[in-house]
Design an enzyme around this catalytic site. Sequence first.
Site, PDB file in Angstrom:
ATOM      1  N   TRP A  99       0.958  -1.592  -0.429  1.00 41.61           N
ATOM      2  CA  TRP A  99      -0.288   0.119  -0.250  1.00 41.61           C
ATOM      3  C   TRP A  99       0.658   1.326  -0.114  1.00 41.61           C
ATOM      4  O   TRP A  99       0.240   2.141  -0.568  1.00 41.61           O
ATOM      5  CB  TRP A  99      -1.281   0.195   1.564  1.00 41.61           C
ATOM      6  CG  TRP A  99      -2.265  -1.263   0.820  1.00 41.61           C
ATOM      7  CD1 TRP A  99      -2.119  -1.861   1.724  1.00 41.61           C
ATOM      8  CD2 TRP A  99      -2.939  -1.555   0.369  1.00 41.61           C
ATOM      9  NE1 TRP A  99      -3.071  -2.681   1.203  1.00 41.61           N
ATOM     10  CE2 TRP A  99      -3.016  -2.341   0.628  1.00 41.61           C
ATOM     11  CE3 TRP A  99      -3.067  -0.907  -1.061  1.00 41.61           C
ATOM     12  CZ2 TRP A  99      -4.429  -2.977  -0.623  1.00 41.61           C
ATOM     13  CZ3 TRP A  99      -3.786  -1.855  -2.036  1.00 41.61           C
ATOM     14  CH2 TRP A  99      -4.716  -2.432  -1.628  1.00 41.61           C
ATOM     15  N   ASP A 166      -2.033   7.386   6.451  1.00 38.39           N
ATOM     16  CA  ASP A 166      -2.530   5.473   5.529  1.00 38.39           C
ATOM     17  C   ASP A 166      -3.053   4.864   7.230  1.00 38.39           C
ATOM     18  O   ASP A 166      -2.837   3.633   7.389  1.00 38.39           O
ATOM     19  CB  ASP A 166      -2.433   5.356   4.222  1.00 38.39           C
ATOM     20  CG  ASP A 166      -3.526   3.761   4.347  1.00 38.39           C
ATOM     21  OD1 ASP A 166      -4.272   3.468   4.558  1.00 38.39           O
ATOM     22  OD2 ASP A 166      -2.691   2.892   3.000  1.00 38.39           O
ATOM     23  N   LYS A 190     -12.086  -2.275   6.859  1.00 42.20           N
ATOM     24  CA  LYS A 190     -11.296  -3.034   7.742  1.00 42.20           C
ATOM     25  C   LYS A 190     -12.122  -2.769   9.318  1.00 42.20           C
ATOM     26  O   LYS A 190     -11.759  -4.054   9.905  1.00 42.20           O
ATOM     27  CB  LYS A 190      -9.656  -2.566   8.280  1.00 42.20           C
ATOM     28  CG  LYS A 190      -8.953  -2.733   6.535  1.00 42.20           C
ATOM     29  CD  LYS A 190      -8.920  -3.974   5.563  1.00 42.20           C
ATOM     30  CE  LYS A 190      -8.679  -3.531   3.954  1.00 42.20           C
ATOM     31  NZ  LYS A 190      -7.512  -2.634   3.876  1.00 42.20           N
TER      32      LYS A 190
END
Length: 355
Positions: A99, A166, A190
């Site tokens: 990511w 993030d 999530k």
Amino acid sequence: MKKHNFSAGPSILHDEVIKNAADAVMNFAGTGLSLLEVSHRGKEFTAVMEEARKLFKELIDAPDGYEVLFLGGGASLQFYMAPLNLLQKKAAYINTGTWATNAIKQAKYVGDVEVLASSEDKNFSYIPKGFFIPEDVDYFHYTSNNTIYGTEIRKDFDTNVRLVADMSSDIFTRPVDVSKYDLIYGGAQKNIAPAGATFVLVRKDALGHVDRPLPAMLDYNIHIKKDSMYNTPPVFPIYVALQTLKWYKELGGVKVLEKMNIEKAGLLYDEIDRNRLFKGTVAVEDRSLMNICFVMNDEYKELEPEFATFAAERGMVGIKGHRSVGGFRASLYNAMPKSSVEALVQAMKDFENKH
Ligand SMILES: *Cc1c(COP(=O)(O)O)cnc(C)c1O
């Protein structure tokens, strides 16, 4: 029997949250209509949006001057939208996984990117340390929890440079000093909601300092001015997010969640370290509380498929490791009950006894 859901994302939600969502799908806030068919401009949904934004700020303890948005596009759109709004000259990043790599790639479309450190040399199995964050950057970006590799940065960086993070997979899992950040973003799927909503927590006075023209949909200020309803927001996941946030508040907030997470992860890591069949895959000091990666020791490697079946027979879902790590990954998000972690630990013990 409900399965033990260890999926990395979309992932487990609290039972009560799912029940509330199901009720609202049948009859939303006494309207006699389904949540799936009402206008986002109606007073009932406007109230949901308002409360979700307010409760998000309250739970994360954001000081005045911050705004919460629920947008579409996922964390992946934020990889581009964040630099577009905040990067004038140069930004600093660290590369701690897939990511982070993607975030760096997207930022390069916008401006200069300095990658201060990377752990790619060892398949992202540790968090780089000892790097220097230069003062002349617009912000320093990092991924707080590396969902795929199972490493986590559980402290806010000690620097004068504004932070952008993030936090897709560890938002609301520990207290965060929001005042150090210009921006915190993530996919909601999530730890908050089903897929479809992206959360953005942004410091208002960090905006408006870049001199490029911003397309409306990619301009945080426009979304702020329109109370996160510039266009039709993802109504259903936002409703579910509100249910999760209410549940977090009922439990006592992020400090309580952190305590629960330390306990749950501790149970599993202790077993990984004790059990002669298994071993962890990342540096011990960088272990994630959320995504716990483990493999079988070399001499037992061929037993991995057998353990996968063994666990599946006991109702465990989603423990197959990501293809870039192999082995197993158990995701222990906030909604994961301790009893499911105990069931996995028991399965590992029983499997050891069998061999
Ligand atoms: C899942 C995840 C993403 C990708 O999120 P999308 O909403 O699918 O774009 C980005 N970063 C992290 C840390 C993630 O866990």
